[in-house]
Motif scaffolding. Structure first.
Motif, short mmCIF file in Angstrom:
data_model
loop_
_atom_site.label_atom_id
_atom_site.label_comp_id
_atom_site.label_asym_id
_atom_site.label_seq_id
_atom_site.Cartn_x
_atom_site.Cartn_y
_atom_site.Cartn_z
N PRO A 29 -17.07 13.74 16.72
CA PRO A 29 -17.86 14.32 15.63
C PRO A 29 -16.99 15.19 14.73
N GLU A 30 -17.50 15.50 13.55
CA GLU A 30 -16.70 16.14 12.51
C GLU A 30 -16.09 17.49 12.92
N LYS A 31 -16.84 18.38 13.52
CA LYS A 31 -16.32 19.71 13.83
C LYS A 31 -16.01 19.90 15.32
N ALA A 32 -15.78 18.82 16.03
CA ALA A 32 -15.49 18.89 17.46
C ALA A 32 -14.05 19.34 17.68
N VAL A 33 -13.84 19.99 18.83
CA VAL A 33 -12.53 20.49 19.22
C VAL A 33 -12.08 19.74 20.46
N VAL A 34 -10.83 19.30 20.46
CA VAL A 34 -10.27 18.55 21.60
C VAL A 34 -10.11 19.50 22.78
N GLN A 35 -10.60 19.08 23.94
CA GLN A 35 -10.48 19.86 25.16
C GLN A 35 -9.44 19.27 26.11
N GLU A 36 -9.27 17.95 26.08
CA GLU A 36 -8.40 17.31 27.07
C GLU A 36 -8.06 15.90 26.61
N PHE A 37 -6.86 15.43 26.95
CA PHE A 37 -6.45 14.05 26.73
C PHE A 37 -6.21 13.39 28.09
N ARG A 38 -6.59 12.15 28.22
CA ARG A 38 -6.24 11.33 29.38
C ARG A 38 -5.84 9.97 28.86
N TYR A 39 -4.71 9.48 29.32
CA TYR A 39 -4.30 8.15 28.86
C TYR A 39 -3.68 7.38 30.01
N ARG A 40 -3.68 6.07 29.86
CA ARG A 40 -3.06 5.17 30.84
C ARG A 40 -2.47 3.99 30.11
N ILE A 41 -1.50 3.37 30.74
CA ILE A 41 -0.83 2.21 30.17
C ILE A 41 -1.08 1.03 31.09
N SER A 42 -1.50 -0.08 30.52
CA SER A 42 -1.72 -1.31 31.29
C SER A 42 -0.72 -2.36 30.83
N ASN A 43 -0.06 -2.98 31.80
CA ASN A 43 0.88 -4.05 31.50
C ASN A 43 0.23 -5.39 31.82
N SER A 44 0.40 -6.34 30.92
CA SER A 44 -0.12 -7.68 31.16
C SER A 44 0.82 -8.69 30.53
N ALA A 45 0.49 -9.96 30.66
CA ALA A 45 1.31 -11.01 30.06
C ALA A 45 1.30 -10.93 28.53
N ASN A 46 0.26 -10.36 27.97
CA ASN A 46 0.15 -10.22 26.51
C ASN A 46 0.88 -9.00 25.98
N GLY A 47 1.41 -8.16 26.85
CA GLY A 47 2.10 -6.94 26.43
C GLY A 47 1.41 -5.70 26.96
N ASN A 48 1.84 -4.57 26.49
CA ASN A 48 1.27 -3.30 26.93
C ASN A 48 -0.02 -2.99 26.18
N SER A 49 -0.90 -2.29 26.88
CA SER A 49 -2.13 -1.79 26.27
C SER A 49 -2.24 -0.32 26.63
N PHE A 50 -2.42 0.51 25.63
CA PHE A 50 -2.50 1.95 25.82
C PHE A 50 -3.95 2.37 25.62
N HIS A 51 -4.50 3.05 26.61
CA HIS A 51 -5.90 3.47 26.58
C HIS A 51 -5.94 4.99 26.64
N CYS A 52 -6.65 5.62 25.72
CA CYS A 52 -6.74 7.08 25.68
C CYS A 52 -8.20 7.52 25.65
N LYS A 53 -8.50 8.55 26.44
CA LYS A 53 -9.81 9.20 26.43
C LYS A 53 -9.60 10.64 25.99
N VAL A 54 -10.40 11.08 25.04
CA VAL A 54 -10.33 12.45 24.53
C VAL A 54 -11.64 13.14 24.85
N ARG A 55 -11.55 14.24 25.59
CA ARG A 55 -12.75 15.04 25.86
C ARG A 55 -12.86 16.07 24.75
#
Length: 104
Positions: free
Chosen positions: A48-74
């Motif tokens: 939302p427009e005036k939200a403040v980031v509290q935490e980041f969580r990310y992971r990297i997935s490797n596959s035959a198609n290449g890397n995929s980076f997934h991020c969750k922001v609280r």
């Protein structure tokens, strides 16, 4: 008598819709093929427009198609919400060696 029930229901619903929104907290997620920074930046755009980031969580997935980076922001849009101040690539506290802490 018949007019009282719809009138009171209308006043109640009108009052609920006109009251200010309560503070919310939640998570935004995004997956990117570019980098973890891109995934976290895109996840922040979903907040939302005036939200403040509290935490980041990310992971990297490797596959035959290449890397995929997934991020969750609280995030939170509460009035007293404070940002954690950590960079995206360091989502948790970094242990500091004794030598760098001024013991030497």
């Amino acid at each position: 008598m018949n007019l009282r029930v719809p009138l009171s229901a209308g006043l109640l619903l009108g009052g609920i819709t006109l009251t200010p929104m309560a503070a919310q907290a939640g998570w935004s997620e995004f997956s990117s093929a570019i980098s973890e920074v891109d995934a976290c930046n895109q996840a922040q755009y979903l907040m939302p427009e005036k939200a403040v980031v509290q935490e980041f969580r990310y992971r990297i997935s490797n596959s035959a198609n290449g890397n995929s980076f997934h991020c969750k922001v609280r995030w939170s849009d509460a009035a007293g919400a404070k940002a954690d101040g950590r960079p995206i690539l360091f989502p948790s506290r970094i242990p500091q060696p004794i030598f760098a802490a001024g013991w030497l």
